[in-house]
Write a protein that holds these residues in place. Structure first.
Motif, mmCIF file in Angstrom:
data_model
loop_
_atom_site.group_PDB
_atom_site.id
_atom_site.type_symbol
_atom_site.label_atom_id
_atom_site.label_comp_id
_atom_site.label_asym_id
_atom_site.label_seq_id
_atom_site.Cartn_x
_atom_site.Cartn_y
_atom_site.Cartn_z
ATOM 1 N N ARG A 1 0.829 -1.222 0.000
ATOM 2 C CA ARG A 1 0.000 0.000 0.000
ATOM 3 C C ARG A 1 0.857 1.262 0.000
ATOM 4 N NH1 ARG A 1 -2.861 0.764 4.529
ATOM 5 N NH2 ARG A 1 -2.443 -1.216 5.556
ATOM 6 N N CYS A 2 2.045 1.192 0.624
ATOM 7 C CA CYS A 2 2.844 2.404 0.833
ATOM 8 C C CYS A 2 3.893 2.666 -0.247
ATOM 9 C CB CYS A 2 3.572 2.345 2.179
ATOM 10 S SG CYS A 2 2.454 2.310 3.581
ATOM 11 N N VAL A 3 4.327 1.609 -0.941
ATOM 12 C CA VAL A 3 5.428 1.782 -1.902
ATOM 13 C C VAL A 3 4.893 1.605 -3.316
ATOM 14 C CG1 VAL A 3 7.680 0.890 -2.648
ATOM 15 C CG2 VAL A 3 7.044 0.814 -0.217
ATOM 16 N N PRO A 4 4.970 2.668 -4.117
ATOM 17 C CA PRO A 4 4.509 2.511 -5.498
ATOM 18 C C PRO A 4 5.392 1.500 -6.226
ATOM 19 C CG PRO A 4 5.144 4.797 -4.997
ATOM 20 C CD PRO A 4 5.524 3.973 -3.821
ATOM 21 N N ARG A 5 4.797 0.684 -7.055
ATOM 22 C CA ARG A 5 5.567 -0.286 -7.848
ATOM 23 C C ARG A 5 6.624 0.472 -8.645
ATOM 24 N NH1 ARG A 5 6.730 -5.614 -7.633
ATOM 25 N NH2 ARG A 5 5.113 -6.983 -8.382
ATOM 26 N N SER A 6 7.892 0.010 -8.603
ATOM 27 C CA SER A 6 8.917 0.731 -9.354
ATOM 28 C C SER A 6 8.611 0.578 -10.842
ATOM 29 C CB SER A 6 10.298 0.194 -9.019
ATOM 30 O OG SER A 6 10.382 -1.154 -9.358
ATOM 31 N N ARG A 7 9.093 1.556 -11.606
ATOM 32 C CA ARG A 7 8.668 1.632 -12.999
ATOM 33 C C ARG A 7 8.996 0.352 -13.773
ATOM 34 N NH1 ARG A 7 10.847 6.871 -14.723
ATOM 35 N NH2 ARG A 7 9.704 7.756 -13.000
ATOM 36 N N ASN A 8 10.202 -0.166 -13.524
ATOM 37 C CA ASN A 8 10.562 -1.372 -14.274
ATOM 38 C C ASN A 8 10.255 -2.659 -13.500
ATOM 39 O OD1 ASN A 8 12.406 -0.887 -12.376
ATOM 40 N ND2 ASN A 8 14.200 -0.900 -13.711
ATOM 41 N N HIS A 9 9.502 -2.530 -12.397
ATOM 42 C CA HIS A 9 9.066 -3.706 -11.618
ATOM 43 C C HIS A 9 10.246 -4.584 -11.219
ATOM 44 C CE1 HIS A 9 4.584 -3.503 -12.384
ATOM 45 N NE2 HIS A 9 5.084 -2.546 -13.119
ATOM 46 N N ASP A 10 11.430 -3.950 -10.981
ATOM 47 C CA ASP A 10 12.596 -4.791 -10.727
ATOM 48 C C ASP A 10 12.577 -5.394 -9.336
ATOM 49 O OD1 ASP A 10 12.958 -2.333 -9.593
ATOM 50 O OD2 ASP A 10 15.098 -2.195 -10.052
ATOM 51 N N ILE A 11 12.068 -4.677 -8.354
ATOM 52 C CA ILE A 11 12.022 -5.302 -7.034
ATOM 53 C C ILE A 11 10.626 -5.192 -6.423
ATOM 54 C CG2 ILE A 11 14.495 -5.005 -6.540
ATOM 55 C CD1 ILE A 11 13.648 -2.804 -4.545
ATOM 56 N N HIS A 12 10.347 -6.142 -5.570
ATOM 57 C CA HIS A 12 9.063 -6.197 -4.868
ATOM 58 C C HIS A 12 8.991 -5.018 -3.893
ATOM 59 C CE1 HIS A 12 6.064 -7.704 -2.033
ATOM 60 N NE2 HIS A 12 5.736 -8.623 -2.928
#
Ligand SMILES: C[S@@+](CC[C@H](N)C(=O)[O-])C[C@H]1O[C@@H](n2cnc3c(N)ncnc32)[C@H](O)[C@@H]1O
Length: 321
Positions: free
Chosen positions: A217-228
């Motif tokens: 809920r708190c961390v937006p998915r990184s753009r390249n989805h490299d890490i959870h």
């Protein structure tokens, strides 16, 4: 920015239970080469893990004919009781005079030396972090695919406090600071706030899934989805709960007292905070001479064969005469 330690910790690893030999040792050739050059009699492998480095190091010991007064030995140490219990009765340890396996932190290396009536080691090898076997253990909280696993994160579950209790014992600011400092997580304040809010609502974080849900809920998915989204937070809590940076700092400060002149220390680290501690300790103590001006990295071939090695950095120093 530090790279999170392991892509496996991002929830992609298979939950297969405690494994025996899944872990592949990182930079094995480099470790062997740096240690072999000094013809060692006593080597401390402070992070035994799956024993990969220990076995290789046992083969580089000086022969007992060359050192009749001292039994050539690898003193292997691991802080995880499950790791030591799994292997202590294996024939290649129990019946092998070249390997002594101890349960404890590498900080207690002088005690292990003492137990063998030795005062100094010729080499110390540390391969920091956690092994693939630990990651695969469903009950430790290291992998966040198992929602209902207790949020423990200790290397030694028989000592200290599990991560969920650590969260209950620290303030929102302390939690946020730890997540920021040890995980370099930009959204640390939001995460800490949600953790404390849940505790106030009498629904504290106790399970892996509770914390993963907050991170999602708190961390937006990184753009390249490299890490959870939970990777950095779990890494930070693990470092805090195990006092990993404190242990490394104290060990490097004391090691010149129990590494023999001409002896070597070789340390593999997986994120920038650890690497900085190693770099500064080697630079700031005149009893060390740095042998690797820049950290050594695994070869492309190794990274391809063992992706876990990709963020490894190896630094080596020698104890000046
Ligand atoms: C990356 S694994 C080591 C793998 C090993 N070098 C091999 O080749 O199989 C790290 C191991 O260090 C142990 N460990 C972590 N912190 C430790 C500490 N302070 N003292 C002793 N062992 C520690 C962990 O329990 C884990 O088993």
């Amino acid at each position: 920015m530090s790279s999170p330690e392991s892509s496996e910790a991002n929830g992609e690893s298979k939950p297969v239970g405690i494994a025996e030999t899944e872990h592949v040792s990182v930079m094995p050739n480099e470790i062997v080469q740096w240690v072999r050059e000094i013809h060692p009699t006593t080597i401390i492998d402070g992070t035994y893990g799956a024993g990969g480095h220990t076995r290789l190091l046992a083969d580089v010991l000086a022969s007992s004919d060359d050192t009749p007064a001292i039994q050539p030995r690898v003193i292997a140490i691991d802080r995880d009781p499950a790791v030591v219990r799994r292997d202590e009765q294996k024939p290649w340890i129990e019946d092998n005079p070249k390997i002594e396996l101890f349960l404890g932190s590498y900080e207690s290396a002088p005690k292990a030396l003492d137990a063998l009536e030795l005062t100094h080691a010729d080499a110390l090898v540390l391969d920091l972090g956690l092994s693939s076997d630990q990651l695969a253990d469903r009950h430790r909280g290291f992998t966040f695919t198992i929602d209902d696993a207790e949020l423990d994160l200790r290397f030694d579950p028989e000592n200290g406090v599990p991560a969920y209790r650590w969260l209950q014992q620290h303030s929102e600011k302390e939690i946020a600071d730890a997540i920021y400092q040890f995980g370099e997580e930009r959204f640390s304040r939001r995460i800490a706030k949600q953790i404390v809010l849940r505790a106030r609502e009498k629904n504290p974080v106790t399970k892996v899934g509770d914390l993963v849900e907050i991170c999602r809920r708190c961390v937006p998915r990184s753009r390249n989805h490299d890490i959870h989204p939970a990777t950095r937070t779990f890494q930070a809590l693990r470092i805090a709960v195990n006092d990993e940076l404190g242990g490394l700092t104290r060990t490097l400060a004391s090691a010149p007292d129990w590494i023999a002149p001409g002896g070597r220390v070789a340390i593999i680290s997986f994120h920038s905070l650890e690497d900085r501690i190693v770099k500064n300790a080697f630079r700031d103590d005149p009893r060390w001479e740095v042998l690797t001006r820049k950290p050594l990295r695994p070869t492309d071939e190794e990274v391809e064969a063992n992706p876990r090695s990709r963020s490894a950095k190896l630094r080596v120093a020698t104890r000046v005469e």
